[in-house]
Design a protein around this motif. Structure first.
Motif: not given
Length: 693
Positions: A372-397
């Protein structure tokens, strides 16, 4: 390309600045928390409580942790937010350790607590040291430095402080750099048995006929195991085994009874230990082959045996000299390390169901959250021009590894798409979730114990209904993370906040918000927060209101309890706060209640998300099944038929799979086929290649 120390220093400094800004924390506390989390993840420390105290009389402390073995870790910082990488010399090291030593001695022998404000973290620590000084058996002094240690300092001698054995450790920038950049992401143990115990450990080679790896059978003296655990603690245990022990406590009653009453039968009764190492050294002795040195010894099964030997020797003064434990030691080089060690750990612990309860990083839950974290784009915040992702680190590093082979331009793009403040780990996820699910006490026990409890709970829920963990679950978890981190920032900014107990206040504040909304059969609208990627002013005001009451409550523990952090770990603390939720609810604004959504609406959202997940699971199952040739399915059919392990339903769907691609199994049939395939693999069937990847 590996970073230089200077590049690492620059990146680490920027990470601290960004983290301090995002979390509303001082740079010192952000530095201490960041380095402490590194140590906790790799077993160097069990936990960490921030506690900054600095006095003109040459005393300082910046954090502490009392562990279950009677040891006290005292942390001190060498941090001045330096803009250039500098060297740390012996004079500064000695001065730092002297200051933290002075703090301990003043607390233990001079009633320092009597001079301090009773609601301050330093009072709680000083009072606890004074109360426990006769039962503290080990002191570990740990210096965190943003500088790089002088090469002239090679060895830090163990000493005594107030008559208590004391170790000295330094985590400078170079050591932290090595820790993060090493393939295994941890500093390996290097055990010289001859130096430590005066002799090697007798062994029998068990790897005859294979060049893939070395394996040895050993008879380990219990005294050696107990001493290793006393000296290295959780570092000796593979990560999933550490989690297992966190969830279940340290002493097995059956093992203890055998040690005390039938030590001569211990070898016969005990299942023994499975362990791995990166490298071993052996030599021929008069009595045969002996292992003299082991690099990166990790107990992957038998952690409870190891811990119980130590605890029974310590608490019951048991004699371990006549007790021996069988050990299977497999030598796995660092190139194979992480994957192979995890598999050995998983298979060795099957009888204890550790694989389900203790959440290996390759557990399907983590794999799905990562997906999910690699596929789903988080909506852009107000004023931001591009979407981002939340990176889930299931394994250390993983976050660092994902960038390691990128060009500088690609790295910049990666960081824009995956901002560091939007990276979260398994222990972060456990924290975000447990405070809302009526488990704030676990969050206050520290990241590892909290994760152990979350792992056991979610592992069980996954077995019952894996489709519960869907896109909505992921988005809700991120929204809860946004609330959690916002609460940290908000609490830090309050005029009443004195710099202590933020983690405790935040955990109980959010738990109270959860109680208030549930009592009304309503919920915070997590999807609104996900879509906005921030909390609004109404929720901010609610957090301000609740945190003030919670902060005032926790600094007034019942008579006889001096340490507020310890009080926050007790069920009674949450029970008492819960009695105040009705009064707190009356302090909330009408705007807060207007923003809530009925629980029925959320239940409907969850039901829809589960249905979509079931469809997605079916499509993915079909993709994997169709990728495997009919010939392979025929082999599975033949093997299971010969072993008498094929159920009529399974035989039917296998006959369909044996007609691929002429006939394609349905999605439901494909889910059955993947279970059949797993059964085949468990019986030793090896596919020509991993078609399902």
């Amino acid at each position: 390309m590996e970073q230089t120390r200077e590049e690492f220093f620059h990146d680490f400094r920027q990470e601290l600045l960004a983290g301090a800004h995002a979390n509303g924390a001082f740079q010192l506390s952000e530095f201490m928390e960041t380095v402490a989390n590194e140590l906790i993840e790799t077993g160097f420390a069990e936990g960490f409580e921030f506690c900054h105290f600095r006095a003109q009389r040459g005393m300082r402390v910046d954090g502490y942790w009392f562990n279950d073995e009677g040891a006290l870790d005292l942390f001190i910082a060498d941090f001045d937010s330096r803009s250039e990488l500098a060297s740390l010399g012996k004079t500064e090291v000695d001065a730092a350790f002297k200051r933290v030593t002075n703090f301990f001695e003043a607390s233990a022998n001079k009633n320092l607590a009597g001079e301090l404000e009773v609601t301050s973290p330093e009072y709680g620590l000083a009072r606890q040291i004074g109360d426990r000084s006769d039962v503290i058996s080990q002191i570990n002094l740990v210096l965190f430095s943003e500088r790089t240690l002088s090469e002239k300092i090679q060895v830090l001698q163990d000493t005594e402080v107030a008559g208590i054995p004391t170790t000295h450790q330094i985590w400078d920038l170079s050591r932290l750099h090595r820790q993060r950049s090493s393939r295994s992401h941890k500093e390996p143990l290097d055990l010289d048995f001859e130096q430590m115990f005066g002799r090697g450990i007798a062994c029998l080679p068990a790897h005859l006929g294979t060049d893939a790896y070395q394996s040895y059978l050993m008879v380990m003296p219990a005294e050696v195991l107990g001493t290793l655990y006393e000296k290295f603690g959780a570092r000796l245990l593979e990560q999933n085994v550490r989690t297992f022990l966190q969830a279940r406590g340290n002493v097995n009653k059956g093992i203890r009874t055998t040690i005390l009453n039938e030590p001569g039968m211990f070898f016969a009764y005990n299942n023994g230990i499975t362990a791995t190492a990166q490298n071993v050294e052996t030599k021929i002795t008069d009595s045969g082959l002996a292992i003299t040195r082991v690099v990166d010894l990790q107990v992957v099964n038998g952690g409870q045996t190891t811990a119980s030997l130590f605890h029974t020797r310590k608490r019951d003064k048991a004699d371990l000299s006549q007790i021996f434990v069988q050990m299977k030691l497999s030598v796995i080089d660092s190139q194979q390390g992480e994957t192979v060690v995890q598999r050995i750990s998983e298979y060795a612990n099957t009888q204890n169901r550790v694989n389900a309860a203790d959440f290996f990083s390759n557990h399907p839950f983590h794999v799905r959250m990562e997906g999910f974290s690699r596929r789903i784009w988080a909506p852009a915040e107000n004023g931001a021009q591009r979407e981002t992702r939340w990176f889930y680190e299931r394994a250390r590093g993983q976050y660092a590894d994902a960038q390691s082979k990128l060009t500088p331009a690609e790295q910049r793009r990666f960081k824009v798409e995956h901002p560091k403040p939007q990276m979260f780990t398994k222990t972060d996820l456990a924290k975000f979730e447990n405070v809302w699910d009526d488990h704030p006490k676990w969050v206050n026990l520290g990241s590892q114990k909290n994760f152990a409890q979350y792992a056991a709970r979610i592992g069980s829920e996954w077995e019952k209904s894996s489709d519960t963990f869907n896109e909505f679950y992921f988005k809700r978890a991120v929204a809860r993370g946004l609330i959690f981190r916002s609460a940290e920032r908000i609490v830090s900014a309050q005029p009443w906040y004195n710099g202590g107990y933020r983690a405790n206040i935040v955990a109980y504040t959010l738990a109270v918000l959860g109680e208030i909304t549930k009592s009304r059969k309503e919920s915070i609208d997590f999807l609104v927060i996900w879509n906005a990627q921030r909390i609004d002013s109404v929720l901010e005001s609610a957090i301000v209101t609740v945190s003030a009451v919670v902060g005032d409550d926790i600094i007034r523990p019942p008579q006889g309890i001096s340490n507020i952090s310890e009080w926050c770990k007790r069920d009674a603390c949450w029970t008492r706060i819960q009695t105040r939720t009705e009064a707190i609810a009356k302090l909330m604004s009408s705007d807060f209640y207007d923003c809530l959504v009925p629980l029925d609406d959320q239940v409907a959202t969850i039901r829809t998300a589960k249905q979509i997940q079931r469809v997605d699971d079916g499509i993915e199952a079909q993709r994997q099944v169709v990728a495997i040739p009919a010939l392979e399915w025929a082999r599975v059919h033949q093997l299971l038929l010969q072993k008498g392990l094929l159920m009529p339903k399974e035989a039917g769907v296998l006959k369909v799979a044996m007609q691929i691609p002429t006939k394609i199994p349905t999605e439901k049939q494909c889910i059955v086929l993947l279970d059949v395939l797993a059964k085949g693999k468990a019986e030793g069937l090896a596919l020509i290649k991993d078609y399902g990847s």
